[in-house]
Design a protein around this motif. Structure first.
Motif, PDB file in Angstrom:
ATOM      1  N   SER A 111      -9.546   3.623  -1.778  1.00 43.13           N
ATOM      2  CA  SER A 111      -8.252   3.844  -1.126  1.00 43.13           C
ATOM      3  C   SER A 111      -8.348   3.570   0.375  1.00 43.13           C
ATOM      4  N   ARG A 112      -9.426   4.026   0.998  1.00 43.67           N
ATOM      5  CA  ARG A 112      -9.628   3.773   2.435  1.00 43.67           C
ATOM      6  C   ARG A 112      -9.795   2.283   2.713  1.00 43.67           C
ATOM      7  N   ILE A 113     -10.597   1.618   1.876  1.00 38.62           N
ATOM      8  CA  ILE A 113     -10.808   0.180   2.056  1.00 38.62           C
ATOM      9  C   ILE A 113      -9.487  -0.562   1.882  1.00 38.62           C
ATOM     10  N   SER A 114      -8.701  -0.165   0.898  1.00 37.09           N
ATOM     11  CA  SER A 114      -7.389  -0.787   0.672  1.00 37.09           C
ATOM     12  C   SER A 114      -6.488  -0.619   1.885  1.00 37.09           C
ATOM     13  N   ARG A 115      -6.493   0.574   2.454  1.00 39.10           N
ATOM     14  CA  ARG A 115      -5.661   0.839   3.629  1.00 39.10           C
ATOM     15  C   ARG A 115      -6.099  -0.037   4.807  1.00 39.10           C
ATOM     16  N   ILE A 116      -7.398  -0.199   4.983  1.00 37.79           N
ATOM     17  CA  ILE A 116      -7.918  -1.054   6.053  1.00 37.79           C
ATOM     18  C   ILE A 116      -7.493  -2.501   5.824  1.00 37.79           C
ATOM     19  N   LEU A 117      -7.639  -2.990   4.591  1.00 31.56           N
ATOM     20  CA  LEU A 117      -7.310  -4.390   4.294  1.00 31.56           C
ATOM     21  C   LEU A 117      -5.844  -4.715   4.552  1.00 31.56           C
ATOM     22  N   LYS A 118      -4.976  -3.740   4.397  1.00 34.46           N
ATOM     23  CA  LYS A 118      -3.545  -3.980   4.583  1.00 34.46           C
ATOM     24  C   LYS A 118      -3.123  -4.023   6.058  1.00 34.46           C
ATOM     25  N   GLN A 119      -4.031  -3.670   6.956  1.00 34.38           N
ATOM     26  CA  GLN A 119      -3.720  -3.721   8.379  1.00 34.38           C
ATOM     27  C   GLN A 119      -3.842  -5.153   8.883  1.00 34.38           C
ATOM     28  N   PRO A 120      -2.993  -5.567   9.823  1.00 34.47           N
ATOM     29  CA  PRO A 120      -3.107  -6.930  10.373  1.00 34.47           C
ATOM     30  C   PRO A 120      -4.454  -7.140  11.058  1.00 34.47           C
ATOM     31  N   TYR A 140       0.882  -1.158   0.000  1.00 33.70           N
ATOM     32  CA  TYR A 140       0.000   0.000   0.000  1.00 33.70           C
ATOM     33  C   TYR A 140       0.920   1.207   0.000  1.00 33.70           C
ATOM     34  N   VAL A 141       0.827   2.042  -1.017  1.00 32.22           N
ATOM     35  CA  VAL A 141       1.695   3.204  -1.133  1.00 32.22           C
ATOM     36  C   VAL A 141       0.835   4.461  -1.104  1.00 32.22           C
ATOM     37  N   GLU A 142       1.137   5.340  -0.151  1.00 32.75           N
ATOM     38  CA  GLU A 142       0.378   6.576  -0.034  1.00 32.75           C
ATOM     39  C   GLU A 142       0.732   7.524  -1.176  1.00 32.75           C
ATOM     40  N   THR A 143      -0.268   8.207  -1.694  1.00 33.94           N
ATOM     41  CA  THR A 143      -0.046   9.202  -2.740  1.00 33.94           C
ATOM     42  C   THR A 143      -0.932  10.409  -2.487  1.00 33.94           C
ATOM     43  N   ARG A 144      -0.451  11.543  -2.880  1.00 31.54           N
ATOM     44  CA  ARG A 144      -1.245  12.777  -2.762  1.00 31.54           C
ATOM     45  C   ARG A 144      -1.730  13.237  -4.140  1.00 31.54           C
ATOM     46  N   ASP A 145      -1.297  12.531  -5.183  1.00 28.67           N
ATOM     47  CA  ASP A 145      -1.654  12.879  -6.558  1.00 28.67           C
ATOM     48  C   ASP A 145      -2.903  12.104  -6.974  1.00 28.67           C
ATOM     49  N   LEU A 146      -4.067  12.768  -6.951  1.00 27.50           N
ATOM     50  CA  LEU A 146      -5.337  12.118  -7.255  1.00 27.50           C
ATOM     51  C   LEU A 146      -5.395  11.622  -8.700  1.00 27.50           C
ATOM     52  N   ASP A 147      -4.760  12.345  -9.616  1.00 23.67           N
ATOM     53  CA  ASP A 147      -4.760  11.918 -11.020  1.00 23.67           C
ATOM     54  C   ASP A 147      -3.995  10.609 -11.194  1.00 23.67           C
TER      55      ASP A 147
END
Length: 132
Positions: A47-56, A6-13
């Motif tokens: 993106s939020r769901i992806s971030r949640i899924l990557k948590q243990p 999971y890689v954070e990005t600030r570029d919405l495009d």
């Protein structure tokens, strides 16, 4: 299989390009393609769901009106993470006995392997209170 980070990005495009290409890839591989319009809020939600899924040992309760995309975005996020998606098939004669057996299968499958899984369960699949 190798874990996708999971890689954070600030570029919405840039995020939109990744989400749309992943959706295209999903649709090419799936028996049930999703016809989604990935507008800004949908991309933020996936993106939020992806971030949640990557948590243990993660879990999420997604609430919203019917047709708002909770299932579809969860499917897309699971595909993005390269996680297997599990969903029980509820039929007319489905009881708590079948429910327990389905849960056993799902739990065994995720516990035995190194692969992660996503269990997708909707409010319409609650046939008996004991399912909760």
């Amino acid at each position: 299989s190798e874990s996708k980070p999971y890689v954070e990005t600030r570029d919405l495009d840039k995020l939109r390009v990744v989400a749309e290409s992943t959706l295209d890839e999903f649709n090419n591989l799936s028996k049930k393609p999703m016809n989604l319009v990935l507008f800004r809020f949908a991309i933020e939600h996936v993106s939020r769901i992806s971030r949640i899924l990557k948590q243990p040992r993660s879990h999420a309760l997604l609430a919203g009106v019917g047709g708002s995309g909770r299932q579809s975005l969860t499917r897309l996020a699971a595909f993005m993470a390269d996680y297997e998606l599990f969903q029980v098939e509820i039929s007319k004669g489905y009881t708590s006995v079948e429910w327990r057996e389905d849960l056993k299968k799902i739990l065994r499958k995720t516990a035995e392997g190194a692969n992660h899984g996503v269990f997708l369960f909707t409010d319409t699949q609650i046939k008996e209170e004991s399912f909760l």
